[in-house]
Design an enzyme around this catalytic site. Structure first.
Site, short mmCIF file in Angstrom:
data_model
loop_
_atom_site.label_atom_id
_atom_site.label_comp_id
_atom_site.label_asym_id
_atom_site.label_seq_id
_atom_site.Cartn_x
_atom_site.Cartn_y
_atom_site.Cartn_z
N ASP A 462 0.83 -1.20 0.00
CA ASP A 462 0.00 0.00 0.00
C ASP A 462 0.88 1.26 0.00
O ASP A 462 2.09 1.19 0.28
CB ASP A 462 -0.88 -0.02 1.26
CG ASP A 462 -2.22 0.67 1.07
OD1 ASP A 462 -2.32 1.50 0.16
OD2 ASP A 462 -3.14 0.38 1.84
N ASP A 532 -10.95 1.78 -3.01
CA ASP A 532 -11.45 1.50 -1.66
C ASP A 532 -12.97 1.55 -1.64
O ASP A 532 -13.59 1.14 -0.67
CB ASP A 532 -10.91 2.55 -0.67
CG ASP A 532 -9.58 2.11 -0.07
OD1 ASP A 532 -9.18 0.95 -0.28
OD2 ASP A 532 -8.94 2.93 0.61
#
Ligand code: GLA
Length: 733
Positions: A462, A532
């Site tokens: 990430d 997301d």
């Protein structure tokens, strides 16, 4: 007609002493440029392969003759690909062709046109890689300073191409975090259209460094001439389309030069990122399929393989990780037929345990209070459930509340003078990847995890911050403007090292959702987290746009809980499943909160997905009805290469009585083959009328099938205003 005059063949390297028309060809397409020795390098043609007759007459038909790599100085108007301040302060450059050479790679031919400045020992190699089995041509440049002193580069595009006027439309992706990949289609007007990114770390939340040009009017899926382009770069980029008084839209693409002036030392070579071009006369669909084939074969780690079905812990439990919960989640996904469990954020930190997003980033040691038996204990547990195990890291980042920051405050990107700003949690900073020590540190984060846990199957990588506080504590004062470029060189260097040692490890690229869906990083990653935003309705739009350039096995799509954590929308379980199944299927829930009936439905859906996984993930994509076109629905399908099988997806995006829903005509099938239709994830009380029936590909493509606009169900679980259908078509011999 100008002809290639002579060639000298030297051990696989052909050097042409003099040449004129240079043909850069793939199986169906070619780019033709004129490169006579001592002359300019001019663009002539890009399209389908020309016949000998047309080739012979090409130069008389009217061709652009634009410079292939325009440089600043002799002409000061218009756009340029390269701008240089020479060592004596002169701002003008004038390049002429010095030589042309070719070399053979296993699946491609590389052509290098070496250009030299007429006054300075300053060189530019304009390079092309033409693939022999996919219609993709990559171009890049190598800029070489042989002057006695440094020169300064203030613009350094990878390439450019002229596109003839004539109702040309541009398709690109725009958006934001949680709304990535929105499809934008607009006619090109006069003026300058600029797509760019300045984040420093993540480059695909806003626009994407990929575009398509529809050459003959409003974009269509199955017909029309299209040029697609993808800048393969992970950092700041700039794509420009300049439309002025001439006859061409001039397209330029490269690293964004803003705040990035580059001092090129004597003998140093600056290599620009690859800019990949494809051409198709089968509309946007054809261009997408070209991107997908190229991606799977050459630009995506383990790209020709299917991916495992996984459960990720993030939306289910956030940072509230412990052994018991992880074991329960692993047991649940295994019982539903999943193959992998990924433990997300929250598992690490000692002095600063990662209990919230204020602390812990940088300290990649297991939090023993949460996980007394470490990662190895979890891998063993996963093994006993019959699944694989993976974990989340964010190795380019640090919290100021971490042991790493206490030890190495000099490793962060930080302005040298002003007060610093922090990102997520109020404490997040970006490590300075221009620093080789930081590169080693990041490589070692992965290397240590892998050495201690050789059976780890998957890493989610990430990156949740932008470059704030421009400044490198490593780079010298006169090279602070190299930071953005050196950061990404450092990142690629780390990725290269990781992939050299761990080629089979599955790696997901994530950056606050879909901030890192780019072809600069994809060679090192198997897939990316698309967004997301896991709301099924918005995901249809996000995945639709992303599919223009990326294949389904790269696009992680997860079934999440309702109400959706971002939008609070409640979609039905079937709808969420049917959307996620059109990409790389996974789950993002706490299964403990699911009923047995829901789990059972997921179990069956996962079993069905396993049947269509190869065709979804490795098949050819045919988009049928766009969610952006206002039909209150969307539909696409995947067809296997041999056309013996297809997976068809149909989603209603809004339910209206007596809505004008188009009948679904399919695409990509073999008209002469016969296909049996079987509905997957069925919820209706009754089977579809055509369940188990056989149709020819011709019928399915010309006449198509009706999709009942709503579900007729008794089951409370499936009663909802969300309608979708998934059909599996198999050849009947
Ligand atoms: C980012 C990612 C999420 C999740 C969190 C963890 O937001 O996009 O998927 O991994 O970080 O902090």
């Amino acid at each position: 007609m100008k002809k290639i005059i002579a060639s000298i063949i030297m051990a696989g390297l052909a050097v042409f002493a003099a040449s004129a028309q240079i043909r850069i060809a793939t199986p169906n397409t070619e780019m033709i440029i004129d490169g006579e020795l001592g002359g300019d390098l001019c663009f002539m043609y890009y399209g389908n392969i020309l016949s000998d007759t047309d080739m012979e007459s090409l130069s008389t038909a009217g061709v652009p003759w634009n410079d292939v790599y325009p440089v600043y100085g002799i002409w000061t108007d218009g756009e340029r690909a390269l701008e240089v301040t020479h060592s004596d302060g002169n701002l003008s450059t004038c390049l002429k062709v010095e030589s042309v050479s070719t070399r053979q790679e296993p699946s491609a031919k590389v052509t290098v046109i070496r250009m030299k400045d007429t006054a300075y020992p300053f060189y530019v190699n304009v390079c092309y890689r033409a693939y022999e089995d996919v219609d993709m041509i990559e171009t890049w440049t190598e800029i070489e300073n042989r002057e006695k002193k440094p020169v300064k580069l203030t613009r350094f595009d990878s390439g450019s191409i002229p596109i003839r006027y004539g109702n040309v439309w541009l398709t690109h992706l725009a958006g934001s975090a949680n709304n990535e990949g929105r499809l934008i289609q607009e006619p090109l007007e006069r003026g300058m259209l600029v797509l760019r990114n300045k984040d420093g770390v993540r480059n695909t939340h806003t626009d994407h460094p990929e575009v398509m040009f529809s050459l003959d009017g409003k974009p269509l899926e199955h017909t029309g001439q299209v040029i697609g382009a993808a800048l393969c770069y992970s950092g700041n980029y700039e794509l420009r389309v300049h439309t002025h008084g001439g006859s061409y839209h001039e397209f330029y693409a490269g690293i964004n030069p803003d705040n990035s002036a580059y001092t090129l030392e004597p003998k140093e070579i600056f290599t620009t990122p690859v800019l990949a071009f494809t051409y198709s006369d089968e509309g946007h669909g054809g261009a997408s399929r070209n991107f997908h084939r190229w991606a799977r074969k050459y630009k995506l780690a383990n790209g020709t393989q299917t991916r495992k079905i996984l459960l990720n812990s993030w939306e289910g439990v956030g940072v509230h990780i412990n052994e018991e919960v992880m074991d329960q989640m692993m047991g649940d996904i295994a019982s539903m037929g999943g193959e992998l469990f990924v433990m997300d954020d929250g598992w690490f930190g000692d002095k600063y345990p990662r209990n919230n997003d204020r602390q812990g980033l940088g300290d990649w040691c297991v939090d023993k209070t949460k996980l007394p038996n470490g990662v190895q204990g979890l891998i063993s547990a996963a093994d006993s459930h019959g699944i694989k195990f993976g974990l989340w890291i964010e190795p380019e980042m640090v919290n100021t509340e971490s042991e790493l920051y206490e030890k190495h405050p000099d490793w962060v990107i930080k302005g040298l003078v002003h007060e610093t700003k922090h990102g997520r949690g109020g404490t997040q900073m970006v490590l300075d990847l221009s620093n080789p020590e930081v590169q080693d540190f990041i490589f070692n984060v992965v290397d240590k995890i892998m050495t201690e846990n050789p059976d780890l199957d998957y890493i989610k990588w990430d990156a949740n911050a932008s470059v704030m506080n421009h400044g490198s504590q490593y780079l010298p004062k006169d090279k602070q403007s190299h930071l953005f470029i050196e950061y990404h060189r450092g990142l690629i260097n780390v990725c290269e090292r990781i992939r050299a040692k761990y080629p089979k490890l599955t790696m997901q690229s994530c950056a606050t959702g879909g901030g890192r869906a780019n072809y600069g990083l994809m060679p090192y990653f198997d897939e990316f987290w698309v967004s997301d935003n896991s709301d099924a309705l918005q995901r249809i739009h996000i995945q639709w746009g992303t599919s223009y350039f990326y294949p389904a096995n790269a696009m992680a799509a997860h079934i999440s809980a309702v109400p959706n954590w971002i939008l609070d929308r409640r979609t039905s379980l079937k709808y969420r499943i049917d959307v996620a199944m059109s990409g790389r299927l996974g789950m993002e829930v706490q299964p403990k909160h699911m009923t047995e009936e829901e789990k059972d439905f997921c179990r069956k859906a996962i079993a069905e997905y396993k049947k269509i996984r190869p065709v979804v993930q490795l098949g050819d994509l045919y988009r049928l009805v766009s969610p952006y076109e206002g039909h209150n629905m969307a539909s696409l399908m995947y067809v296997s290469e041999d056309k013996s099988e297809a997976a068809f997806f149909w989603w209603k995006t809004e339910l209206m009585w007596s809505d004008l829903v188009p009948r679904m005509k399919m695409a990509g099938l073999d008209p002469d083959k016969k296909y049996v239709v079987h509905e997957l994830n069925r919820v209706d009380n009754d089977e579809l009328d055509y369940e188990g029936k056989t149709f020819t590909g011709k019928f399915l493509m010309e006449y198509g099938l009706e999709m009942p606009f709503k579900h007729w169900v008794d089951s409370e679980l499936h009663r909802s205003d969300w309608t979708s259908r998934v059909l599996h078509l198999t050849e009947c011999k």
